[in-house]
Design a protein around this motif. Structure first.
Motif, PDB file in Angstrom:
ATOM      1  N   ASP A 157      24.344  35.985  40.765  1.00 49.07           N
ATOM      2  CA  ASP A 157      23.255  36.322  39.835  1.00 49.07           C
ATOM      3  C   ASP A 157      21.918  36.180  40.555  1.00 49.07           C
ATOM      4  N   ASP A 158      21.791  35.091  41.313  1.00 49.41           N
ATOM      5  CA  ASP A 158      20.531  34.819  42.005  1.00 49.41           C
ATOM      6  C   ASP A 158      20.351  35.723  43.218  1.00 49.41           C
ATOM      7  N   ILE A 159      21.403  35.783  44.036  1.00 51.01           N
ATOM      8  CA  ILE A 159      21.233  36.447  45.339  1.00 51.01           C
ATOM      9  C   ILE A 159      20.930  37.932  45.169  1.00 51.01           C
ATOM     10  N   GLU A 184      12.147  28.740  46.647  1.00 49.66           N
ATOM     11  CA  GLU A 184      11.392  28.780  45.377  1.00 49.66           C
ATOM     12  C   GLU A 184      12.346  28.664  44.196  1.00 49.66           C
ATOM     13  N   ASN A 185      13.421  29.414  44.276  1.00 46.65           N
ATOM     14  CA  ASN A 185      14.364  29.480  43.163  1.00 46.65           C
ATOM     15  C   ASN A 185      14.999  28.132  42.846  1.00 46.65           C
ATOM     16  N   VAL A 186      15.145  27.303  43.869  1.00 44.66           N
ATOM     17  CA  VAL A 186      15.724  25.976  43.673  1.00 44.66           C
ATOM     18  C   VAL A 186      14.881  25.161  42.681  1.00 44.66           C
ATOM     19  N   THR A 195      18.812  34.625  33.958  1.00 43.65           N
ATOM     20  CA  THR A 195      19.580  35.058  35.139  1.00 43.65           C
ATOM     21  C   THR A 195      21.071  34.719  35.001  1.00 43.65           C
ATOM     22  N   HIS A 196      21.363  33.531  34.462  1.00 47.78           N
ATOM     23  CA  HIS A 196      22.756  33.070  34.418  1.00 47.78           C
ATOM     24  C   HIS A 196      23.380  33.192  33.019  1.00 47.78           C
ATOM     25  N   GLU A 197      22.795  34.106  32.233  1.00 45.41           N
ATOM     26  CA  GLU A 197      23.271  34.296  30.852  1.00 45.41           C
ATOM     27  C   GLU A 197      24.772  34.605  30.818  1.00 45.41           C
ATOM     28  N   VAL A 254      12.699  28.369  34.904  1.00 43.89           N
ATOM     29  CA  VAL A 254      12.606  29.363  33.833  1.00 43.89           C
ATOM     30  C   VAL A 254      13.665  30.459  33.998  1.00 43.89           C
ATOM     31  N   HIS A 255      14.329  30.496  35.148  1.00 45.81           N
ATOM     32  CA  HIS A 255      15.275  31.597  35.376  1.00 45.81           C
ATOM     33  C   HIS A 255      16.691  31.378  34.827  1.00 45.81           C
ATOM     34  N   PRO A 256      17.247  30.144  34.774  1.00 48.30           N
ATOM     35  CA  PRO A 256      18.681  30.059  34.468  1.00 48.30           C
ATOM     36  C   PRO A 256      19.078  30.724  33.145  1.00 48.30           C
TER      37      PRO A 256
HETATM   38 FE   LIG Z   1      19.993  30.391  39.748  1.00 46.77          FE
END
Ligand SMILES: [Fe+2]
Ligand code: FES
Length: 430
Positions: free
Chosen positions: A369-371, A204-206, A215-217, A210-212
């Motif tokens: 960040d994701d995992i 799903e995350n791939v 999540t990756h701030e 809307v997350h980067p």
């Molecule tokens: Fe990510």
């Protein structure tokens, strides 16, 4: 849990958390979805010579990808026909002319047929020649090789390879044609990570645009600050990290196409990879090799991710694929493979390797960040509280009427809902 109950866990725009946490759902996924779907096994460049093999898994079945003396590629069960012992324990190597079981020394040819068994005479008159073991190793139900990518379906019956993937195969064409000779080769090994979460969170995350930015701030802020403070920083790393700060508007026009069976192309117009600096001489080499028209298609194809549901996500540029191997309901193995387009500048390989290290390796500033969020989802969804995962964003009844949907705004959660339409269909098949 009955099959009917499992199917009710997936609705059009929300998902019950049991699909990520219930071991019975996972068992059914392995028996049905991963049995019926076409799963990525490996790349033919990993087995260039007679006897070469790699070992991996399709669902929870251990398999070997082997090249025989006639240069045919086979997908064999890594399980002895005698009593089921594992034949090969390494992840890759060369079998020579045959594979011998370490338990009682039955041997098999490279196509899986039985070559010899000790004390053969003692089987005479027993009817052995008609039993299942005499046929040798079990094989995948069907195998297809497309531009060097080897896929297999465990079930002997089912939908054919081309029908299953349809037009999403154009992404593998574009990736292969990023080589002037139209061929890719695996560069070295893979980065493997074991994640304590269900495989579906990752897939799903791939497609989650809307997350980067949240999540990756820390990743893109650090890159921004470092770029301001220090001169002469590696421009390759900066051009790969800074786009993680792209905002919602960026993704709202990137373009998306979703296909039947859960496949999708995220970034049909552009993506975070589009702005990479030119590699000297590369574009000319592609134009010369493939002609202007095809070269333009190939060079402009820079999707963020292309999903080959349910096992693989490919990028176009850099030439990288990610492969998901589910281990259990709450554990997943991720493999990241980088390709070198044959005959192209080594700089393309460096770009892929650099991206892979920056974004997927244990030293990455992005992957964790994701995992850590997927692992928190895995734990929290077993606790009390709302049991439903929400996928309402931009839902439109009309999307259900079409097998292929094409739209500009990648923030539309259809790009994730589409995976679950496929999940439900594939889980219904026997
Ligand atoms: Fe990510
Ligand atoms: S289990 Fe392989 S030879 Fe007996």
């Amino acid at each position: 849990m009955s099959k009917q109950k499992v199917l009710h866990l997936v609705e059009e725009k929300q998902l019950h958390s049991d699909i990520y946490t219930d071991p019975k759902v996972f068992e059914q996924e392995m028996a049905t979805l991963f049995h019926n779907a076409w799963i990525y096994v490996g790349h033919e460049s990993q087995v260039p010579n007679t006897g070469d093999y790699i070992s991996t898994r399709i669902g929870n079945s251990p398999v070997l990808l082997v090249r025989d003396a006639q240069q045919n590629i086979h997908v064999l069960m890594n399980r002895c026909a005698h009593k089921g012992a594992r034949l090969v324990n390494e992840t890759k190597g060369n079998l020579g002319k045959m594979v011998r079981c370490p338990y009682h020394a039955w041997t098999y040819r490279l196509d899986g047929s039985l070559l010899s068994i000790p004390m053969k005479r003692e089987y005479e008159g027993t009817g052995f020649e008609t039993c299942p073991a005499a046929a040798g190793l079990s094989t995948a139900g069907d195998v297809a090789i497309y531009r060097g990518f080897v896929f297999a379906r465990l079930s002997p019956e089912g939908v054919g390879f081309y029908e299953y993937f349809g037009d999403v195969l154009q992404a593998l064409d574009a990736m292969a044609d990023s080589s002037p000779v139209g061929e890719l080769e695996v560069a070295g090994g893979s980065i493997r990570s074991r994640m304590k979460c269900n495989w579906k969170f990752y897939l799903e995350n791939v497609n989650d645009t809307v997350h980067p930015i949240s999540t990756h701030e820390s990743a893109y802020h650090s890159a921004e600050k470092a770029a301001e403070r220090f001169e002469g920083l590696d421009p390759l790393s900066l051009e790969q990290l800074l786009p993680f700060g792209s905002n919602y508007d960026f993704y709202s026009t990137m373009g998306v196409k979703t296909f039947r069976n859960g496949h999708s192309i995220l970034g049909t117009n552009f993506s975070i990879h589009t702005g990479y600096a030119d590699v000297e001489g590369y574009k000319d080499a592609i134009r010369q090799a493939h002609g202007k028209e095809r070269a333009t298609e190939v060079l402009n194809f820079t999707p963020q991710n292309v999903i080959f549901y349910p096992s693989m996500a490919a990028k176009g540029s850099p030439q990288i694929i990610r492969v998901l191997r589910p281990v259990s309901v709450d554990e997943t193995l991720l493999e990241v493979w980088v390709f070198q387009p044959k005959g192209a500048s080594e700089k393309l390989l460096q770009r892929g390797l650099n991206y892979s290290r920056l974004v997927y390796s244990p030293m990455s500033v992005v992957a964790h960040d994701d995992i850590h969020l997927f692992e928190s989802q895995q734990r929290n969804l077993q606790a009390d509280g709302n049991k439903w995962i929400n996928l309402y964003r931009q839902f439109d009844e009309k999307e259900l009427e079409k097998e292929v949907n094409e739209f500009e705004n990648a923030n539309n959660e259809l790009v994730i809902r589409n995976q679950y339409r496929a999940w439900k269909n594939l889980m219904q098949e026997n």
